[in-house]
Design an enzyme around this catalytic site. Sequence first.
Site, PDB file in Angstrom:
ATOM      1  N   ILE A  73       0.869  -1.185  -0.069  1.00 41.07           N
ATOM      2  CA  ILE A  73       0.084   0.103  -0.144  1.00 41.07           C
ATOM      3  C   ILE A  73       0.848   1.345  -0.164  1.00 41.07           C
ATOM      4  CG2 ILE A  73      -1.850   1.222   1.129  1.00 41.07           C
ATOM      5  CD1 ILE A  73      -2.455  -1.928   0.276  1.00 41.07           C
TER       6      ILE A  73
ATOM      7  N   GLY B 116       4.044   3.963   3.186  1.00 40.18           N
ATOM      8  CA  GLY B 116       3.607   2.982   2.581  1.00 40.18           C
ATOM      9  C   GLY B 116       3.821   1.666   3.367  1.00 40.18           C
ATOM     10  N   LYS B 117       3.150   0.633   3.242  1.00 36.69           N
ATOM     11  CA  LYS B 117       3.139  -0.624   4.253  1.00 36.69           C
ATOM     12  C   LYS B 117       2.933  -1.694   3.161  1.00 36.69           C
ATOM     13  CE  LYS B 117       4.042  -1.453   8.718  1.00 36.69           C
ATOM     14  NZ  LYS B 117       4.691  -0.498   9.501  1.00 36.69           N
ATOM     15  N   GLY B 118       3.320  -3.092   3.700  1.00 36.33           N
ATOM     16  CA  GLY B 118       2.910  -3.983   2.727  1.00 36.33           C
ATOM     17  C   GLY B 118       3.219  -5.461   3.653  1.00 36.33           C
TER      18      GLY B 118
END
Length: 420
Positions: free
Chosen positions: A60, A105-107
């Site tokens: 994201i 962001g992050k994933g």
Amino acid sequence: MAHTYEFFHVIQGYLDEAAAVVQLPDHVRAILAQPKNEVIVHFPVAMDDGSMRVFKGYRIQHNNLLGPFKGGIRYHETVSLDDLKALAAMMTWKSALMDIPFGGGKGGVKFDPRSHSTDEVMRITRRFTHALGNNIGPSYDIPAPDVGTNSQTMVWMMDTYMNTLSHADKNAQRAVVTGKTLTCGGSEGREKATAQGVLHCITEWARDQRFELEGKTAIIQGFGNVGGHAGVLLAKLGVSIVGVGDHTGYLHSGEGFNVHKLQEHVRRNGSIAGYEHGERIERADFFGLQADLFVPAALENQIGVDEARALKVRLIAEGANGPTHPDAERILAERNVDIIPDVLANSGGVTVSYYEWVQNRNSEKWDLEVVDDKLERRMKRTYGQVRFFAEERRVSPRIAAYCLALERLGRAYAERGIFP
Ligand code: NAD
């Protein structure tokens, strides 16, 4: 634990509250209310027994106004799109608050890494990185460790990414991830950085409150990267850790744990289970332990209404992201329990990730003292800014931290305008 908790909804509530305080233009609030990109990938991985399993991965990308998207990769069975959207947004606030030229962001991948062999986790990591392709990159989106991932995971990601490039380009791309091992381009001080940042916040709070830390007690939930290092650093200041907990259960020790031994046990066994000291207690009893400080360092939504009523501490320093339910926060405020909010308290991680990125890009290697000193000055400066804003505008430290981040982002949007 609180029952209804929609992480992304909670974060949007804080955004709305802070946006009203700083009078953020509506269109900027609308932009920041949603991530810029949501990348979802499905990819097959061969298991050790020869079977094939398809995994779901996310990245994201919330915002890149101030710099490349930046944020961790989570491996956990509960990983979901909405939670990652919340965590990605929080990364935007953290970078802006700390005045770091990164976005948010992050994933993650939805699976339990503990139930897979090291080889399987490596193959999952490599296929996930390959599936992300050009959606990550050292000038575009830079992952880092989070729950269930570590420096080894980052090295696998880096190696996979580098192997998709021509020979001449490879070495310039090391900065595609941060939180790597020292041998493979990591920074001194990165592993403990998040906990170190939490500690700087705690010492600043103690100085403000004229609260002598030596001889005091703390409880820590989650004893992984953040919780384990927080325990060791607190012990160095003479704070005794009387309660710990993780996904396997909770332990209490009246005289305090030897946190170095406990950390070593967790490194060898993957959890606090089977540790020979302390007595096993129930989760509810952990929250009721007599202690001065609490460092939540596990997952979101751990402090609900019941926990807020049970806690006896004076300070909660949020090592974890989103550990406190808003209803619980109201109760804690009534009970005069201070909270150092996540976006401030755990931003030491992204700060030293930034230092690692700068070192990689300039082919430099900084000494631990240099990293520690830079981190300390930045954490303390930002802590002071948040405290000042909160006092002056009569808002909670959490909303103050959001406000400072939104002011920076709002200024940048005003100066750049909206394309075309
Ligand atoms: P980690 O995987 O190293 O450790 C996570 C810990 O939480 C483990 O001890 C695990 O047993 C425990 N845990 C998991 N589920 C639990 C449950 N249901 N109940 C109790 N304990 C549970 O992860 P980490 O990197 O230490 O991250 C912990 C928190 O800190 C997360 O909220 C993460 O987003 C946040 N954070 C991490 C960093 C970083 O640099 N690693 C930076 C900022 C914020």
